[in-house]
Structures are given as structure tokens and as C-alpha cells.
Design an enzyme around this catalytic site. Structure first.
Site, PDB file in Angstrom:
ATOM      1  N   TYR A  27       9.208   8.561  -1.979  1.00 36.25           N
ATOM      2  CA  TYR A  27       8.723   8.634  -0.598  1.00 36.25           C
ATOM      3  C   TYR A  27       9.728   9.232   0.385  1.00 36.25           C
ATOM      4  CZ  TYR A  27       4.988   5.675  -2.326  1.00 36.25           C
ATOM      5  OH  TYR A  27       3.911   5.189  -3.040  1.00 36.25           O
ATOM      6  N   HIS A  37      -2.090   9.881   0.964  1.00 37.44           N
ATOM      7  CA  HIS A  37      -0.819   9.380   0.447  1.00 37.44           C
ATOM      8  C   HIS A  37       0.377   9.977   1.173  1.00 37.44           C
ATOM      9  CE1 HIS A  37       1.199   6.965  -2.494  1.00 37.44           C
ATOM     10  NE2 HIS A  37       1.954   7.975  -2.902  1.00 37.44           N
ATOM     11  N   LYS A  87      -0.839  -3.357  -3.434  1.00 33.22           N
ATOM     12  CA  LYS A  87      -1.070  -3.119  -4.858  1.00 33.22           C
ATOM     13  C   LYS A  87      -0.593  -4.334  -5.639  1.00 33.22           C
ATOM     14  CE  LYS A  87      -0.209   0.942  -6.599  1.00 33.22           C
ATOM     15  NZ  LYS A  87       0.492   2.187  -7.001  1.00 33.22           N
ATOM     16  N   HIS A 127       7.353  -1.773   1.689  1.00 31.18           N
ATOM     17  CA  HIS A 127       6.984  -2.956   0.898  1.00 31.18           C
ATOM     18  C   HIS A 127       7.216  -2.719  -0.588  1.00 31.18           C
ATOM     19  CE1 HIS A 127       5.232  -5.240   4.259  1.00 31.18           C
ATOM     20  NE2 HIS A 127       4.862  -4.056   4.714  1.00 31.18           N
ATOM     21  N   ARG A 167      -1.173   2.227   2.932  1.00 37.13           N
ATOM     22  CA  ARG A 167      -2.066   3.026   2.108  1.00 37.13           C
ATOM     23  C   ARG A 167      -3.481   2.995   2.671  1.00 37.13           C
ATOM     24  NH1 ARG A 167       1.206  -0.022  -1.276  1.00 37.13           N
ATOM     25  NH2 ARG A 167       2.532   1.162  -2.708  1.00 37.13           N
TER      26      ARG A 167
END
Length: 328
Positions: free
Chosen positions: A315, A278, A210, A304, A179
Site C-alpha cells: 500500500y 482498491h 477481512k 488496520h 475497503r
């Protein structure tokens, strides 16, 4: 080159930023509430703190302008609906509105848990963001992956411009799949890591992903030699030492938001379609899946993610055209 368009709605204008000085103009009790919230929630992650500050500033400033500083203890669901309609009419996406609602709801929960016991004015206070009509989702931008051909085209254009920083950022985003907030954490020390003859990648130092709290979730990223090559080129060309690879004109660690401007002002113009930070994580993952790499490996070591379903659900941009042609 022929480029598919992926815009389904016009880009909304950003809400005017609310400065700390502007907060001096709002109701004294509101500013105190704002300050108390962040003093009592210092354990939030830096990104969460930033987002909550932004959302709550927008709320209190709107209350100051539109509701003439109506006290929080007198606020109603109708008042909040007016705010939500203001955001909707401004052109914000449903996701952006939901985040702003989340920040106000978190503030209301804090009032219920803490303030009610200390301030009699909040005796009957209830979270006024609960039980509202569902917000309809807008059409979101269609996700169109960046292909290998497009990546190589972009790299060639950036090289012609001698934009070595841009090349390093793009090579990292496209090949590593991290990211924007993770890209800027890479340190120059990784450029000196030894490479094993039987490996085509190196493992980075721990990167904060995150997650909750100051430390969040921390893991190492696999960096292939393609990304490593352009990281080294940028560090060599910039001509100064820094702890971090991605640095700004002041030779300081770059802010994650730099990637937004780079995508909108440079990459989107070159590809003639909207590109955001993104999309590169999804592009990296999709390209690996199309090469036949096992989704469990991609999910764990590149994306991840804790669960493969997250990787596949958000994704995986494969179109499966060849497979669909076999259905009938």
C-alpha cells in the site's frame, strides 16, 4: 489536466454469470456436492461464501458444457488444465485464475475429507489441482495513487453534478482508507457522535474487516472531519431515514459492488485513467506517509494491518524521487 496512463493490458470480459437455475441442468451428483459443501461450511464469512459459490458455479457449468458432465470422481489433472487454459484464453488475470483454482481446490479438499468415507466412487479420488505447472503472472495494472489535487478535482466535478452520494463515498474512501465492503457498513449513528475539541476525528462503531467466520475481524475506523462533512451532506440531501449512510435508490444498504461501477463509470472517466476501489486505500496510506506520519501508526490505525510489512509491501506507493536523486 495531464494524467498518467496505468493500463498494461486490456480489461478482460467477465465470465457469464451462472444462475441457480442453470445448476439444475448439471449432473445431479454435482449439484448435490455443491449444496453439501455450503451446508457443511456455513461458518465461512459471507464474502468467502459468495466467492466460493461463484467459483464453483463456473467450474461445474464448464464441466457441464465442455466435459459433458464428467463425474468428479473421474476427473484428471488434464481435465483441470483444460479449464485453466479456458480461463487464461478468456483473458482473466493470473490472480483471478488463481482464485478460481482455489475454489475448486477447496472443493476437492472437501471431497477428500468428507466424501471419500461416504461414497465408494471417490475411493481413489485425489485433489487434481495439486502439482500443476505454475501459472505465469500477467503484467498487472500499475498502481498510481490518487493525489490530493486529483481528489479535489473529482470532488468539484461531483459537486457540479450534485452527486452528493458520490462525494460522500469518495471522501470516505480517500480520507478514511477503508475497503469498499467496509464503506457501506457505516451507520448514520456516527453522524451524531460527539466530537472532542482536542481531536480532528471520531471513532466509528465496530466495522467488520477481512477475516474468517461470520464475525471476522472487527475494529473501529478513524473518520476525519473531511469525510464526516460529506457523509452529513449526503444524508441531509437524500431526504429519508436509514440505518446506513450509504444507501441505494431503494433506500436500502448499498452493495459493495456499487463502488466498482462508480469508479469505472464516473471517476475513471473524469481522470482519464483506470481507477478502482482498491486504489483509494493505498492512496490514503501513501498520502499520510508522504506527510510524515509514522508508518507504524498508519499501519495500525488507518490500514488496520497486523504487520507493518503488509502496509509497506502493498500500500506504500511513494516514488522516493527526491531520495533517489541523492543516491549518486
Amino acid at each position: 489536466m495531464s494524467i498518467a496512463q496505468n493500463t498494461l493490458r486490456d480489461r478482460s470480459e467477465k465470465l457469464p454469470s451462472v444462475s441457480d437455475e442453470m445448476l439444475d441442468e448439471i449432473l445431479k451428483e454435482h449439484k448435490q456436492l455443491y449444496e453439501d459443501f455450503f451446508e457443511d461450511n456455513a461458518q465461512l464469512s459471507p464474502q468467502s461464501l459468495k466467492q466460493y459459490r461463484s467459483g464453483m458455479k463456473q467450474w461445474f457449468w464448464w464441466v457441464h458444457i465442455k466435459l459433458k458432465d464428467k463425474p468428479m470422481w473421474e476427473m484428471t489433472k488434464r481435465d483441470y488444465l483444460k479449464y485453466r487454459n479456458f480461463l487464461y484464453n478468456h483473458g482473466l488475470s493470473s490472480n483471478a485464475i488463481k482464485f478460481k483454482q482455489s475454489s475448486v481446490s477447496t472443493l476437492c479438499n472437501y471431497i477428500e475429507n468428507i466424501y471419500v468415507e461416504e461414497d465408494k466412487r471417490y475411493d481413489t479420488f485425489r485433489n487434481f489441482t495439486r502439482g500443476l505447472p505454475a501459472l505465469p503472472n500477467n503484467q498487472v495494472y500499475e498502481k498510481v495513487k490518487v493525489t490530493r489535487e486529483e481528489y479535489e478535482y473529482l470532488m468539484t466535478e461531483l459537486e457540479d453534478r450534485k452527486d452528493y452520494l458520490g462525494m460522500a463515498w469518495l471522501a470516505t474512501a480517500f480520507n478514511v482508507g477503508c475497503r469498499r465492503s467496509e464503506i457501506v457498513q457505516f451507520k448514520t449513528e456516527i453522524l451524531d457522535y460527539k466530537t472532542d475539541e482536542d481531536k480532528n476525528y471520531i471513532l466509528s462503531h465496530k466495522i467488520r474487516l477481512k477475516g474468517k467466520g461470520l464475525d471476522g475481524k472487527q475494529e473501529e475506523y478513524m473518520i476525519n472531519f473531511e469525510a464526516l462533512k460529506y457523509m452529513k451532506l449526503w444524508v441531509e440531501k437524500r431526504g429519508y431515514r436509514s440505518e446506513y449512510i450509504f444507501t441505494n435508490q431503494n433506500e436500502e444498504q448499498m452493495a459493495p459492488e456499487w463502488g466498482n461501477k462508480f469508479c469505472s463509470d464516473v471517476l475513471s472517466v473524469l481522470l482519464e485513467r483506470r481507477i478502482n476501489c482498491h486504489i483509494f486505500k493505498a492512496s490514503c496510506i501513501t498520502n499520510l506517509l508522504e506527510q510524515g506520519v509514522d508508518v507504524a501508526l498508519v499501519s495500525k490505525y488507518v490500514a488496520h494491518h497486523e504487520d507493518v510489512s503488509t502496509t509497506l509491501g502493498f500500500y506504500d506507493l511513494r516514488d522516493f524521487e527526491e531520495e533517489k536523486n541523492k543516491i549518486f
